[in-house]
Design an enzyme around this catalytic site. Sequence first.
Site, PDB file in Angstrom:
ATOM      1  CG  LEU A 177      67.701  12.613 -63.093  1.00 39.47           C
ATOM      2  CD1 LEU A 177      67.122  11.238 -62.892  1.00 39.47           C
ATOM      3  CD2 LEU A 177      69.270  12.863 -63.005  1.00 39.47           C
ATOM      4  CG  HIS A 211      82.937 -14.522 -72.318  1.00 38.11           C
ATOM      5  ND1 HIS A 211      83.293 -14.108 -70.830  1.00 38.11           N
ATOM      6  CD2 HIS A 211      84.048 -15.372 -72.563  1.00 38.11           C
ATOM      7  CE1 HIS A 211      84.254 -14.562 -70.457  1.00 38.11           C
ATOM      8  NE2 HIS A 211      84.983 -15.005 -71.466  1.00 38.11           N
TER       9      HIS A 211
END
Length: 474
Positions: free
Chosen positions: A326, A451
């Site tokens: 990676l 939210h």
Amino acid sequence: MSDKFDVIIIGAGPAGYVAAIRAAQLGLKTACVDAFTGKDGKQALGGTCLNVGCIPSKALLDSSRQYWNIAHNLPAHGISVDNPKVDMATFIGRKDKIVKQFTGGIGQLFKANKVTPYFGTGKLLKGNSVEVTAADGSKQTISATNVILASGSIPIELPFAKFDGKTIVDNAGALDFTAVPKRLGVIGAGVIGLELGSVWRRMGAEVTIIEALPDFLSVADADIAKIAAKEFAKQGLDIKLDAKLNKAEVKKDGVHLTYTDKSGEQKLVVDKLLVAVGRRAYTKDLLADDTGVKLDERGRILVDEHCHTGVDGVWAIGDAVRGPMLAHKGSEEGVAVAEWIAGKAGHVNYDTIPFVIYTEPEVAWAGKTEKELKDAGIPYRVGTFPFAAIGRAVAMNEAVGQVKMLAHAETDRILGVHMVGPGVSELIAECVVAMEFKGSSEDLARIVHAHPTLSEAVHEAALSVDKRAIHKGN
Ligand SMILES: Cc1cc2nc3c(=O)[nH]c(=O)nc-3n(C[C@H](O)[C@H](O)[C@H](O)COP(=O)(O)OP(=O)(O)OC[C@H]3O[C@@H](n4cnc5c(N)ncnc54)[C@H](O)[C@@H]3O)c2cc1C
């Protein structure tokens, strides 16, 4: 300029170029040797990642996603587009432009940090000298107190399906198709096969992926892999498991594949074949015979936990050594080695390296899978939360998948987080931070999450470990 350096790095991929920049930042006189040639015949820094890996694949994944959404996502929003067209020259050209921007950017960063680039093949000689051979065969030798080997990896070739760069291709070839193949065969359902298979499926190719292993995405958590498999099948990716390719013959009408699955021998004809069965460390022409640097049984440069080869002043990092292949793993090793060379406290925590697959939905995880915990006899609790109950995901019309959190049954320390769903490549970062700080599910459960955001799925999964998720039954 003298050609004696404090540090020479061989390889300018994400491991090598990051090591070079960090070494230069620390005041070390640094050179970086790389042989990668771009499409324009000039040196292209950045290695596999920037030239033919992470960046170009994400560019095509994004372009193909836009195209796919026209037919598969926009109608749900009440938007329709008649006869969308693709201009392949722009499709591929945009990717090439991004690659050039970033590979050129490394050159500028080298300049800004006073890293001296060399264009050619670097060979480590005994005594920490490096022989640089240019494309025209001319040679020069430079030397340093420390040499960092960052020669990366190359695709594994199958003897019965050799790359021809046109019909049977590796990742580089599959990033450069000039037309959408009608039928694309992919050997290997790993990260590269799934990502590049997705690109061409979204553009309209019939994609068949042949995978030798019986389990889909066996490196991931089984629950997450199961959800991903279902979603990929819905998109029309035909993934054949427990299927071994025996033969690939290029004929006039395409590549004729013969493979064996549970029902016996099967045949398939495709127009292009991508072989993506893994990568291996690249060390060709890297080491003179008498350097003392050793390779392991898989041909990787042998190093200890500090990326040291055991030869005074010789280090190795990135895909060329053990550990996951990676970019960010190699980069962190590059930073750590530069810091160790400069006498500072380098650090890589191999237990919290995030893994991401940039398909749709994305897949991401860090830490242990449920199976690994079971096998190790570690007591754990599981919390899960589906994106179907996340307002933002529903508003995006991308409410598939879930977050699954594994925490120690007694200490509540987070041991692994596994996700499949929208934007999870970004959501995993919060979990990695929590794990790096040895956080608990309770810690994440007590943190205020905005939210409506996708990150609420992480919050709710953390609450769910203690069976107190708010927006689902526990
Ligand atoms: C299609 C694809 C997609 C990928 N996507 C991702 C992703 O999204 N995220 C991620 O983390 N990883 C991804 N990877 C993996 C990632 O590209 C590699 O892990 C990363 O590039 C390894 O970095 P490295 O510096 O070790 O080696 P490399 O990037 O391979 O660079 C090594 C460099 O060294 C040069 N070199 C080798 N030998 C010599 C020599 N003797 N002399 C001079 N130069 C030499 C090479 O030419 C090359 O430029 C992807 C890979 C592929 C193929």
